[in-house]
Motif scaffolding. Structure first.
Motif, PDB file in Angstrom:
ATOM      1  N   TYR A   7      35.055 -21.051  20.032  1.00  0.00           N
ATOM      2  CA  TYR A   7      36.162 -21.725  20.703  1.00  0.00           C
ATOM      3  C   TYR A   7      37.412 -21.657  19.841  1.00  0.00           C
ATOM      4  CZ  TYR A   7      32.535 -23.770  23.650  1.00  0.00           C
ATOM      5  OH  TYR A   7      31.480 -23.951  24.513  1.00  0.00           O
ATOM      6  N   GLU A   8      38.535 -21.577  20.512  1.00  0.00           N
ATOM      7  CA  GLU A   8      39.822 -21.656  19.835  1.00  0.00           C
ATOM      8  C   GLU A   8      40.291 -23.101  19.943  1.00  0.00           C
ATOM      9  OE1 GLU A   8      42.430 -20.422  17.350  1.00  0.00           O
ATOM     10  OE2 GLU A   8      41.154 -18.875  18.215  1.00  0.00           O
ATOM     11  N   THR A   9      40.632 -23.706  18.803  1.00  0.00           N
ATOM     12  CA  THR A   9      41.102 -25.087  18.782  1.00  0.00           C
ATOM     13  C   THR A   9      42.435 -25.145  18.054  1.00  0.00           C
ATOM     14  OG1 THR A   9      40.165 -25.720  16.642  1.00  0.00           O
ATOM     15  CG2 THR A   9      38.684 -25.853  18.571  1.00  0.00           C
ATOM     16  N   GLN A  10      43.022 -26.309  17.997  1.00  0.00           N
ATOM     17  CA  GLN A  10      44.297 -26.435  17.278  1.00  0.00           C
ATOM     18  C   GLN A  10      44.133 -26.303  15.769  1.00  0.00           C
ATOM     19  OE1 GLN A  10      45.417 -30.417  18.660  1.00  0.00           O
ATOM     20  NE2 GLN A  10      45.398 -31.069  16.544  1.00  0.00           N
ATOM     21  N   ILE A  11      42.882 -26.289  15.281  1.00  0.00           N
ATOM     22  CA  ILE A  11      42.647 -26.044  13.844  1.00  0.00           C
ATOM     23  C   ILE A  11      42.110 -24.640  13.617  1.00  0.00           C
ATOM     24  CG2 ILE A  11      42.340 -28.467  13.216  1.00  0.00           C
ATOM     25  CD1 ILE A  11      39.268 -27.912  13.248  1.00  0.00           C
ATOM     26  N   GLY A  12      42.151 -23.815  14.668  1.00  0.00           N
ATOM     27  CA  GLY A  12      41.667 -22.446  14.559  1.00  0.00           C
ATOM     28  C   GLY A  12      40.344 -22.268  15.269  1.00  0.00           C
ATOM     29  N   LYS A  13      39.776 -21.092  15.114  1.00  0.00           N
ATOM     30  CA  LYS A  13      38.513 -20.763  15.777  1.00  0.00           C
ATOM     31  C   LYS A  13      37.371 -21.535  15.120  1.00  0.00           C
ATOM     32  CE  LYS A  13      38.089 -16.691  17.538  1.00  0.00           C
ATOM     33  NZ  LYS A  13      37.996 -16.889  18.961  1.00  0.00           N
ATOM     34  N   ILE A  14      36.459 -22.028  15.965  1.00  0.00           N
ATOM     35  CA  ILE A  14      35.241 -22.663  15.461  1.00  0.00           C
ATOM     36  C   ILE A  14      34.040 -22.044  16.164  1.00  0.00           C
ATOM     37  CG2 ILE A  14      36.309 -24.862  14.807  1.00  0.00           C
ATOM     38  CD1 ILE A  14      35.104 -26.089  17.367  1.00  0.00           C
ATOM     39  N   THR A  15      32.926 -22.079  15.486  1.00  0.00           N
ATOM     40  CA  THR A  15      31.654 -21.596  16.012  1.00  0.00           C
ATOM     41  C   THR A  15      30.745 -22.813  16.141  1.00  0.00           C
ATOM     42  OG1 THR A  15      31.908 -19.484  14.855  1.00  0.00           O
ATOM     43  CG2 THR A  15      29.675 -20.083  15.545  1.00  0.00           C
ATOM     44  N   TYR A  27      30.798 -24.185  12.449  1.00  0.00           N
ATOM     45  CA  TYR A  27      31.440 -23.415  11.385  1.00  0.00           C
ATOM     46  C   TYR A  27      32.925 -23.280  11.689  1.00  0.00           C
ATOM     47  CZ  TYR A  27      26.705 -21.844  10.195  1.00  0.00           C
ATOM     48  OH  TYR A  27      25.388 -21.792   9.850  1.00  0.00           O
ATOM     49  N   PHE A  28      33.722 -23.277  10.638  1.00  0.00           N
ATOM     50  CA  PHE A  28      35.144 -22.983  10.784  1.00  0.00           C
ATOM     51  C   PHE A  28      35.283 -21.470  10.785  1.00  0.00           C
ATOM     52  CE2 PHE A  28      35.086 -27.141   8.571  1.00  0.00           C
ATOM     53  CZ  PHE A  28      35.601 -27.892   9.621  1.00  0.00           C
ATOM     54  N   GLY A  29      35.936 -20.928  11.806  1.00  0.00           N
ATOM     55  CA  GLY A  29      36.057 -19.487  11.954  1.00  0.00           C
ATOM     56  C   GLY A  29      34.956 -18.960  12.852  1.00  0.00           C
ATOM     57  N   LYS A  30      34.946 -17.656  13.043  1.00  0.00           N
ATOM     58  CA  LYS A  30      33.932 -17.013  13.876  1.00  0.00           C
ATOM     59  C   LYS A  30      32.850 -16.453  12.968  1.00  0.00           C
ATOM     60  CE  LYS A  30      33.096 -13.641  17.487  1.00  0.00           C
ATOM     61  NZ  LYS A  30      33.672 -12.753  18.484  1.00  0.00           N
ATOM     62  N   VAL A  31      31.633 -16.878  13.211  1.00  0.00           N
ATOM     63  CA  VAL A  31      30.490 -16.406  12.442  1.00  0.00           C
ATOM     64  C   VAL A  31      29.620 -15.577  13.384  1.00  0.00           C
ATOM     65  CG1 VAL A  31      28.473 -17.085  11.098  1.00  0.00           C
ATOM     66  CG2 VAL A  31      30.565 -18.449  10.969  1.00  0.00           C
ATOM     67  N   VAL A  32      29.336 -14.351  12.989  1.00  0.00           N
ATOM     68  CA  VAL A  32      28.530 -13.466  13.824  1.00  0.00           C
ATOM     69  C   VAL A  32      27.100 -13.464  13.292  1.00  0.00           C
ATOM     70  CG1 VAL A  32      28.252 -11.107  14.663  1.00  0.00           C
ATOM     71  CG2 VAL A  32      30.547 -12.056  14.353  1.00  0.00           C
ATOM     72  N   PHE A  33      26.160 -13.625  14.186  1.00  0.00           N
ATOM     73  CA  PHE A  33      24.751 -13.687  13.812  1.00  0.00           C
ATOM     74  C   PHE A  33      24.036 -12.461  14.344  1.00  0.00           C
ATOM     75  CE2 PHE A  33      26.431 -17.925  14.175  1.00  0.00           C
ATOM     76  CZ  PHE A  33      26.017 -18.508  12.991  1.00  0.00           C
ATOM     77  N   ASP A  35      20.574 -12.385  14.382  1.00  0.00           N
ATOM     78  CA  ASP A  35      19.221 -12.742  14.804  1.00  0.00           C
ATOM     79  C   ASP A  35      19.177 -14.094  15.510  1.00  0.00           C
ATOM     80  OD1 ASP A  35      19.863 -14.266  12.575  1.00  0.00           O
ATOM     81  OD2 ASP A  35      17.832 -14.295  11.814  1.00  0.00           O
ATOM     82  N   ALA A  36      18.309 -14.197  16.480  1.00  0.00           N
ATOM     83  CA  ALA A  36      17.943 -15.455  17.136  1.00  0.00           C
ATOM     84  C   ALA A  36      19.109 -16.300  17.642  1.00  0.00           C
ATOM     85  CB  ALA A  36      17.050 -16.279  16.223  1.00  0.00           C
ATOM     86  N   HIS A  37      20.220 -15.687  17.965  1.00  0.00           N
ATOM     87  CA  HIS A  37      21.346 -16.420  18.534  1.00  0.00           C
ATOM     88  C   HIS A  37      21.817 -15.690  19.794  1.00  0.00           C
ATOM     89  CE1 HIS A  37      21.390 -17.983  14.440  1.00  0.00           C
ATOM     90  NE2 HIS A  37      22.040 -19.014  14.906  1.00  0.00           N
ATOM     91  N   ILE A  38      21.975 -16.446  20.851  1.00  0.00           N
ATOM     92  CA  ILE A  38      22.492 -15.873  22.092  1.00  0.00           C
ATOM     93  C   ILE A  38      23.889 -16.421  22.302  1.00  0.00           C
ATOM     94  CG2 ILE A  38      22.213 -15.773  24.594  1.00  0.00           C
ATOM     95  CD1 ILE A  38      19.201 -16.100  24.134  1.00  0.00           C
ATOM     96  N   SER A  39      24.846 -15.540  22.511  1.00  0.00           N
ATOM     97  CA  SER A  39      26.223 -15.961  22.746  1.00  0.00           C
ATOM     98  C   SER A  39      26.387 -16.322  24.217  1.00  0.00           C
ATOM     99  CB  SER A  39      27.188 -14.854  22.339  1.00  0.00           C
ATOM    100  OG  SER A  39      28.521 -15.304  22.497  1.00  0.00           O
ATOM    101  N   ILE A  40      26.307 -17.615  24.471  1.00  0.00           N
ATOM    102  CA  ILE A  40      26.434 -18.126  25.837  1.00  0.00           C
ATOM    103  C   ILE A  40      26.983 -19.543  25.765  1.00  0.00           C
ATOM    104  CG2 ILE A  40      24.036 -18.926  25.852  1.00  0.00           C
ATOM    105  CD1 ILE A  40      23.979 -18.355  28.857  1.00  0.00           C
ATOM    106  N   GLU A  41      27.875 -19.861  26.671  1.00  0.00           N
ATOM    107  CA  GLU A  41      28.420 -21.215  26.700  1.00  0.00           C
ATOM    108  C   GLU A  41      27.512 -22.101  27.554  1.00  0.00           C
ATOM    109  OE1 GLU A  41      32.671 -23.430  27.066  1.00  0.00           O
ATOM    110  OE2 GLU A  41      32.198 -22.008  28.662  1.00  0.00           O
ATOM    111  N   THR A  42      26.750 -22.940  26.885  1.00  0.00           N
ATOM    112  CA  THR A  42      25.870 -23.872  27.584  1.00  0.00           C
ATOM    113  C   THR A  42      26.641 -25.163  27.872  1.00  0.00           C
ATOM    114  OG1 THR A  42      25.095 -24.917  25.543  1.00  0.00           O
ATOM    115  CG2 THR A  42      23.877 -22.953  26.318  1.00  0.00           C
TER     116      THR A  42
END
Length: 155
Positions: A7-15, A27-33, A35-42
């Protein structure tokens, strides 16, 4: 299986990460994984983002999200104590150590604070040095100061 969304927030991207039932990491910033992580907005990730943004604009003082931070028994104890620091207030590492029944654990409290996997929601930014000064923060001291200012705290 963990779900992750960015997500983009007023303090920057968060994961934000959840395990299907609770928030486990921010996490502060974008962290790419890889293994075992699905990128989906639940729905839970979306709710966490909404609550964080409400907090950042001063509309929310208490988070209403299920949390499951992973850590040692000691870390868990410290993180529960951090969640008891009221909005708009600060305390020292020594105060937290005293609050968990081990006045000599200030340094260990600092290390647990440093390992907090859910910053902002578990408010480690509310912990300051015994001298009233800002000390370490995963997002940097400028962000820590900004979060405290949102809560009306000026050091």
């Amino acid at each position: 299986m963990n779900n992750v969304f960015y997500y983009e927030t007023q303090i920057g991207k968060i994961t934000i990460i959840e395990n299907g039932k609770a928030i486990t990491h921010i996490y502060f910033g974008k962290v790419v994984f890889e293994d075992a992580h699905i990128s989906i907005e639940t729905p839970l990730l979306k709710k966490a983002n909404i609550e964080i943004n409400e907090y950042l604009i001063g509309k929310r003082k208490i988070f209403d999200l299920p949390l499951e931070p992973e850590g040692t028994e000691f870390q868990q104890m410290v993180w529960r104590k951090l969640q008891q620091i009221p909005y708009g207030e600060t305390c020292s590492y020594k105060d937290i150590a005293k609050g968990i029944g081990n006045i000599n654990a200030s340094r260990a409290v600092g290390m647990a604070n440093n390992k907090n996997p859910i910053p902002i929601i578990i408010p480690c930014h509310r912990v300051i040095g015994a001298n009233g000064k800002l000390v370490g923060y995963a997002g940097g001291l400028d962000l820590k100061e900004k979060l405290l200012q949102i809560e009306g705290i000026v050091l």
